[in-house]
Every structure is written in structure tokens, then in C-alpha cells.
Design an enzyme around this catalytic site. Structure first.
Site, PDB file in Angstrom:
ATOM      1  N   ASP A  99     -11.001  -6.633   4.804  1.00 24.54           N
ATOM      2  CA  ASP A  99     -11.052  -5.221   5.193  1.00 24.54           C
ATOM      3  C   ASP A  99      -9.989  -4.458   4.417  1.00 24.54           C
ATOM      4  OD1 ASP A  99     -13.054  -5.655   7.130  1.00 24.54           O
ATOM      5  OD2 ASP A  99     -11.532  -6.386   8.536  1.00 24.54           O
ATOM      6  N   LEU A 100     -10.390  -3.478   3.633  1.00 27.63           N
ATOM      7  CA  LEU A 100      -9.487  -2.752   2.749  1.00 27.63           C
ATOM      8  C   LEU A 100      -8.322  -2.143   3.524  1.00 27.63           C
ATOM      9  CD1 LEU A 100      -8.837  -1.626  -0.084  1.00 27.63           C
ATOM     10  CD2 LEU A 100     -10.269   0.355   0.483  1.00 27.63           C
ATOM     11  N   ASP A 101      -7.101  -2.528   3.114  1.00 27.51           N
ATOM     12  CA  ASP A 101      -5.866  -1.954   3.661  1.00 27.51           C
ATOM     13  C   ASP A 101      -5.755  -2.107   5.182  1.00 27.51           C
ATOM     14  OD1 ASP A 101      -5.153  -1.165   1.097  1.00 27.51           O
ATOM     15  OD2 ASP A 101      -6.071   0.814   1.313  1.00 27.51           O
ATOM     16  N   GLU A 102      -6.342  -3.161   5.729  1.00 25.48           N
ATOM     17  CA  GLU A 102      -6.297  -3.345   7.172  1.00 25.48           C
ATOM     18  C   GLU A 102      -5.765  -4.718   7.573  1.00 25.48           C
ATOM     19  OE1 GLU A 102      -9.795  -2.310   9.317  1.00 25.48           O
ATOM     20  OE2 GLU A 102      -9.976  -0.324   8.418  1.00 25.48           O
ATOM     21  N   HIS A 105       0.857  -1.193   0.000  1.00 25.53           N
ATOM     22  CA  HIS A 105       0.000   0.000   0.000  1.00 25.53           C
ATOM     23  C   HIS A 105       0.885   1.232   0.000  1.00 25.53           C
ATOM     24  CE1 HIS A 105      -3.477   2.540   0.618  1.00 25.53           C
ATOM     25  NE2 HIS A 105      -2.807   3.160   1.573  1.00 25.53           N
TER      26      HIS A 105
END
Length: 291
Positions: A233-236, A199
Site C-alpha cells: 500500500d503506497l505510503d501506508e 516519505h
């Protein structure tokens, strides 16, 4: 010419054992004893007990003449006794890797270069692109390129093709090298702990699209990148590695992008290498990384 001397025994295989289990006394002693019973010589050992989760983590490298079946049989009672989650592999074995890309080339080029010239322990068995922009790079490195376009209406079919490639190519690791598509919750669950993303931001700040523009608007003094396992979970997902570079007010957004791309490629490379070397163990929403 090298001659074979039958009086000289072949070199012992070096194995890497990783494990996690509820923390309690006697784990290290039991593991070391089981390996010693099969003539194993421990060359590297790291362990960590997490007081928050109550779990114990261990990574051991051991030289042994014994084969996999013998070592697994020796470890079986220990695994059962301590309710371990564990994995045994040969040190340095190249993990079969599928790289997913869109249009940005820097992470793909860096991974392929490190694989060829810097002993990155991966075997890139294919490159998947939702655009054809990076097909020439894959061709240059002799990697099969698979064009799998993704639209709102074809997302399910595209993920079906990804599943086929993972199965057909016996893929162990999927790397999202600036792949600008969101994987479905179902696919993330099915490939849990096997998908690594980069990311272009120092998470948890600046999630989603255009993080460098967000960082510029906030006048940040540090920009960074985060490599993590992918979850629904997006970018988690659990973070493997992060890195930063210092910037100041004179930098334009384009400067931040250029600096950021350099941070991204080296952050992703470290995460992929550590994963391939069995140095990353999952601890709930976190990771334990043995350097």
C-alpha cells in the site's frame, strides 16, 4: 605496546534479544531466568504490552560469556512455551545495507556520512540508482554503484536485478533514500520488515508526488517527514519515525523543499539507526520503538 595477560578473561559479548508473543504473566521472569542460567548479566531491558493487539514486546541487552548456540539452547524452551517471535544478535553489529536512490542526494550523503563518521551501525554494501546522477557520491565514499534503470516496460527486469543484488550481497536492510519508484506488491511481501522508506511529508497527509506543493496550497504551518516500512500500500506501511518543522505564510514552495530535505535526512537516519539497533518491532500495522 599492549601486552596480552592470560590471567585476564576476555570481555563478555553483549547480545541484544528482541521478542514478541501473546501477552501473559511470567514472560519477563522466564526470559531473565533463562539468560541468568547461562551467566547472562542484563544491562538494558524494555518491554511493552499492547492492550489493542494483545501482544507483548521486549528488548533486552545482556552481557554473557556464552556463545550464540548456548544462549539459543537456553531460550528455546521459553520461546516454545510462549510462542515467541524472536531474534538474537550481537550489539553493534553492522547490518548489511543496500541503498536505493534516484536523483536527490541529501539522504544518501547523510547516511554515508553517518556510517563513516558517526558510528551508524550499518554497512552499506551497495548503492542502486535508477539514474546515474548520484554515482559520483557513491564513488567518493567507496561504495559500489549499480545502475538499474526502470521504465514501464522494464520494471519486472529491474526488480529481478534488485533481487539478485539482495541475494548476492547478503543484504539485510534495503533503504529507499528518495528512490522515486514504487516497488511491486510481491517484492514488498518478500522483503517485509526489511525495506525502509522516507516519505517527504507528514503521513497520512499529502501522499504521493509533490507533497510540498500540496502543503503549500493548503497553507500548512508545519511540514514534516515520515520514515516507514514499505508495504504494497503506497505510503501506508508501519511508521517508524516522524519529524516536523514550523513554517509560515512567507515561505515559498522552494523554501519548504529546502527545509523539508533537512527533516527528511534526519528522520530517515533515526529510523535506520533504530532498525539496525533492533529497537523497532512490528505490531501489525504499527510499530513499537524502544529508544
Amino acid at each position: 605496546m599492549t601486552t596480552f595477560d592470560p590471567s585476564v578473561p576476555p570481555p563478555a559479548t553483549e547480545w541484544v534479544l528482541t521478542l514478541s508473543c501473546p501477552d501473559q504473566p511470567g514472560i519477563v521472569h522466564a526470559v531473565a531466568g533463562a539468560l541468568a542460567e547461562r551467566g547472562g548479566n542484563i544491562t538494558e531491558s524494555q518491554q511493552f504490552g499492547d492492550p489493542a493487539s494483545g501482544l507483548f514486546f521486549m528488548r533486552v541487552q545482556v552481557q554473557a560469556d556464552a556463545g550464540r548456540a548456548e544462549l539459543e539452547a537456553a531460550l528455546a524452551p521459553v520461546v516454545e512455551r510462549f510462542a515467541m517471535t524472536w531474534e538474537l544478535d550481537v550489539v553493534g553489529r553492522r547490518r548489511r545495507t543496500l541503498v536505493l536512490v534516484s536523483k536527490a542526494p541529501h539522504c544518501l550523503v547523510d547516511l554515508l556520512y553517518r556510517e563513516r563518521y558517526q558510528s551508524m551501525p550499518i554497512d552499506v554494501v551497495g548503492v542502486v540508482g535508477n539514474h546515474r546522477d548520484l554515482e559520483e557520491i557513491a564513488d567518493f565514499y567507496g561504495k559500489p554503484f549499480h545502475h538499474v534503470p526502470v521504465t514501464r516496460d522494464t520494471k519486472a527486469q529491474a526488480e529481478g536485478r534488485l533481487r539478485e543484488l539482495v541475494a548476492e550481497l547478503d543484504v539485510e536492510v534495503v533503504v529507499l533514500a528518495r528512490y522515486m519508484q514504487i516497488l511491486s506488491d510481491e517484492l514488498c511481501r518478500d522483503l517485509s520488515g526489511q525495506v525502509i522508506n522516507i516519505h517527504h511529508s507528514f503521513l497520512p497527509s499529502f501522499k504521493g508526488a509533490r507533497p510540498y506543493a500540496q502543503a503549500y496550497d493548503r497553507g500548512v504551518k508545519l511540514i514534516g517527514a515520515t520514515s516507514h516500512y514499505v508495504t504494497g500500500d503506497l505510503d501506508e506501511g508501519p511508521i517508524i519515525e516522524q519529524d516536523v518543522e514550523r513554517v509560515d505564510h512567507s515561505r515559498a514552495v522552494t523554501d519548504l523543499v529546502a527545509i523539508g530535505e533537512d527533516v527528511e535526512r534526519r528522520t530517515l537516519a533515526r529510523a535506520v539507526r533504530w532498525h539496525a539497533e533492533h529497537r523497532v518491532l512490528l505490531d501489525g500495522h504499527r510499530t513499537v520503538v524502544f529508544h
